[in-house]
Motif scaffolding. Structure first.
Motif, short mmCIF file in Angstrom:
data_model
loop_
_atom_site.label_atom_id
_atom_site.label_comp_id
_atom_site.label_asym_id
_atom_site.label_seq_id
_atom_site.Cartn_x
_atom_site.Cartn_y
_atom_site.Cartn_z
N ALA A 1 -83.88 -6.83 11.99
CA ALA A 1 -83.25 -6.75 13.37
C ALA A 1 -82.93 -5.57 13.85
N ASN A 2 -82.03 -4.98 14.24
CA ASN A 2 -81.67 -3.67 14.60
C ASN A 2 -81.16 -2.72 13.83
N GLU A 3 -81.58 -2.66 12.52
CA GLU A 3 -81.09 -2.02 11.43
C GLU A 3 -81.43 -0.32 11.60
N THR A 4 -81.16 0.71 11.00
CA THR A 4 -81.28 1.79 11.00
C THR A 4 -81.56 2.40 9.44
N PHE A 5 -82.69 2.70 9.05
CA PHE A 5 -83.09 3.20 7.91
C PHE A 5 -83.12 4.39 7.42
N ILE A 6 -83.03 4.89 6.46
CA ILE A 6 -83.33 6.35 6.06
C ILE A 6 -84.65 6.83 5.69
N LYS A 7 -85.24 7.23 6.39
CA LYS A 7 -86.78 7.66 6.55
C LYS A 7 -87.13 8.94 5.66
N LYS A 8 -86.23 9.97 5.92
CA LYS A 8 -86.16 11.24 5.13
C LYS A 8 -86.75 10.94 3.73
#
Length: 520
Positions: free
Chosen positions: A364-371
């Motif tokens: 959906a519109n989740e925001t995931f930690i990429k670092k």
């Protein structure tokens, strides 16, 4: 005849058994020497010190769970884990003070690391060394490690126990105050800093250095609002002799991959590796991999137990670079649905998610930690990522130095160190005074902007909880209101309580000299 032969051999073996000396059966295991057998040689000292370093590779420390305490409990992250109790411990819902993965494991292994450092400090002084400076370096590293773990104890629980000698199972150490714990951290690091080398040779990269000890000591001073002392330690790294060893890499992303490790920006770095794919035990095949990435990656790639707060995206977008683009630190730090639109000139493996298009149905519109994720070279995560964790980066040192200058009445002088971070080639932002001229030399306004600068540069690097405590955001109503505006989990936060963890109840029950942190 056959039966007689059998009886004969049984009789012979019984006679041999009875005639053997019991001393022959008392054989030492060379793999498990006792204290009396060990701590005799320089090699013993080195092995004991390495055992203390080895505690970095435990799920409770820097491979996995510590990021739930420092990143996800802060306003930068949150957890939607289906493991309810795990998620609750990032939401200040501490129903079970003995929750292993959120509390007990940290306490046990922090003190286990301290025990190993204490063994080095207790037994190595009696070992004869050909080079006295080598002995001092070993003792200094042990003190650095002990200070590092007591730092975490002061930060998480505040009041706890202090143990400075090898302990026994039935010991009951007395409860000590947070101030006493900070005093020990200061004592250890002040002893260690000038006995550690400025740098190590290639075979020993990753060991504590003089710069690492000074930077950690500066952090300890800053947490206690001792800003003049913090600045004095950082002087060596920023304006003094140590300046030659440190700088900022041109590409911000190079700080979080396994392809450019131990670079000029590294002040202290935990050395992870994917060569051993074993378990978490104390053996030669134990894993030395970075496990956080498995827990933070999007579903279908990892467990997605940890996620980024969306307000960070908004903050990154508030200010464009010198060439009118979005801050590329956003692309490095967060997976989000619109990244490919916001960064149309980026390489595919940057705007895709592990070489996949955004899964609208699942994410959906989740925001995931990429670092720190390994998206740049493989399609999914596991428990053995090779990325080193940059425990202290030079960018952190520069921003803390600016904070110390501001807090000691030198606001005008602080700008240049923030600008060094903002003007990194891959970040390419305007100077702070150009972007925010209204700040001027107002220390209050400067401090408020610096708080955001630290978040945009250092988010998801296990420093945010430390910062929030130092700035008073966890201990004042105004601070709590600010955090609630960014993170709904802080609606569960109680002032005077949740700024520290409850002590594991089993520790309180087993030690008559230890009281539970109030008002738990």
């Amino acid at each position: 005849m056959k039966n007689l032969k059998i009886y004969f051999f049984i009789t012979v073996f019984m006679m041999i058994g009875f005639s053997c000396s019991e001393d022959l059966l008392d054989v030492d295991n060379p793999n498990t020497p006792t204290v009396d057998q060990a701590w005799k040689t320089e090699l013993d000292a080195e092995m004991g010190l390495n055992a203390a370093y080895n505690m970095f590779y435990k799920p409770s420390t820097w491979t996995r769970w510590i990021y739930f305490r420092y990143d996800l409990s802060s306003d930068e992250g949150h957890s939607t884990s289906p493991w309810g109790e795990l998620a609750d411990w990032t939401r200040f819902r501490y129903f079970n003070y003995n929750f292993w993965d959120g509390n007990n494991w940290h306490w046990r292994d922090f003190y286990k690391a301290i025990f190993r450092a204490n063994q080095v400090l207790a037994y190595v002084p009696s070992i004869t060394f050909a080079d006295a400076a080598k002995k001092d370096r070993i003792l200094a590293q042990a003190r650095f490690i002990r200070a590092l773990y007591y730092f975490q104890i002061a930060l998480l629980w505040e009041d706890a126990v202090i143990v400075t000698e090898p302990s026994e199972p039935d010991d009951e150490p007395e409860q000590r105050t947070e101030a006493e714990i900070w005093a020990l951290v200061e004592e250890d690091l002040n002893w260690a800093k000038d006995k550690l080398p400025d740098q190590w040779d290639d075979a020993n990269v990753g060991r504590a250095t003089k710069g690492a000890a000074k930077a950690l000591l500066a952090r300890a001073y800053a947490q206690q609002k001792k800003y003049p002392q913090a600045k004095a330690e950082l002087d060596w790294l920023v304006t003094g002799d140590g300046k030659q060893y440190y700088g900022l890499v041109a590409d911000y992303r190079d700080n979080f991959t396994h392809t450019n490790e131990n670079n000029i920006e590294s002040v202290f770095e935990i050395q992870f590796s994917d060569r051993n794919k074993g378990n978490d035990g104390d053996n030669l095949s134990a894993s030395m991999g970075f496990q956080r990435t498995q827990f933070f990656a999007p579903g279908g790639i990892g467990w997605q137990d940890g996620k980024a707060r969306a307000w960070l995206i908004t903050e990154y977008k508030k200010e464009l670079t010198k060439d009118g683009k979005y801050d590329r630190r956003l692309l490095t730090n967060i997976f989000y649905r619109q990244a490919y639109k916001d960064f149309p000139d980026a390489a595919n493996n940057d705007t895709l998610v592990y070489n996949r298009k955004w899964d609208v149905g699942a994410w959906a519109n989740e925001t995931f930690i990429k670092k720190y994720s390994t998206y740049y070279y493989r399609d999914r995560e596991d428990y053995h990522a090779p990325n080193n964790f940059r425990f202290i980066r030079y960018a952190d040192v520069l921003l803390l130095y600016a904070e110390a200058l501001n807090e000691t009445g030198q606001t005008a002088a602080a700008y240049q160190y923030v600008n060094m971070v903002r003007e990194r080639p891959s970040t390419n932002l305007q100077k702070l005074e150009v972007a925010y001229p209204a700040i001027g030399n107002d220390p209050v306004l400067f401090k408020k902007r610096l708080q955001m600068e630290r978040s945009l540069e250092l988010c998801f690097e296990a420093v945010r909880w430390m910062d929030l405590k130092r700035w008073g955001l966890l201990t004042t109503q105004a601070g709590l209101d600010e955090l609630r505006s960014r993170d709904v989990d802080f609606d569960n936060f109680t002032l005077g309580k949740h700024h520290r963890l409850p002590i594991p109840q089993i520790e309180v029950d087993n030690n008559t000299k230890l009281d539970q942190n109030q008002p738990y």
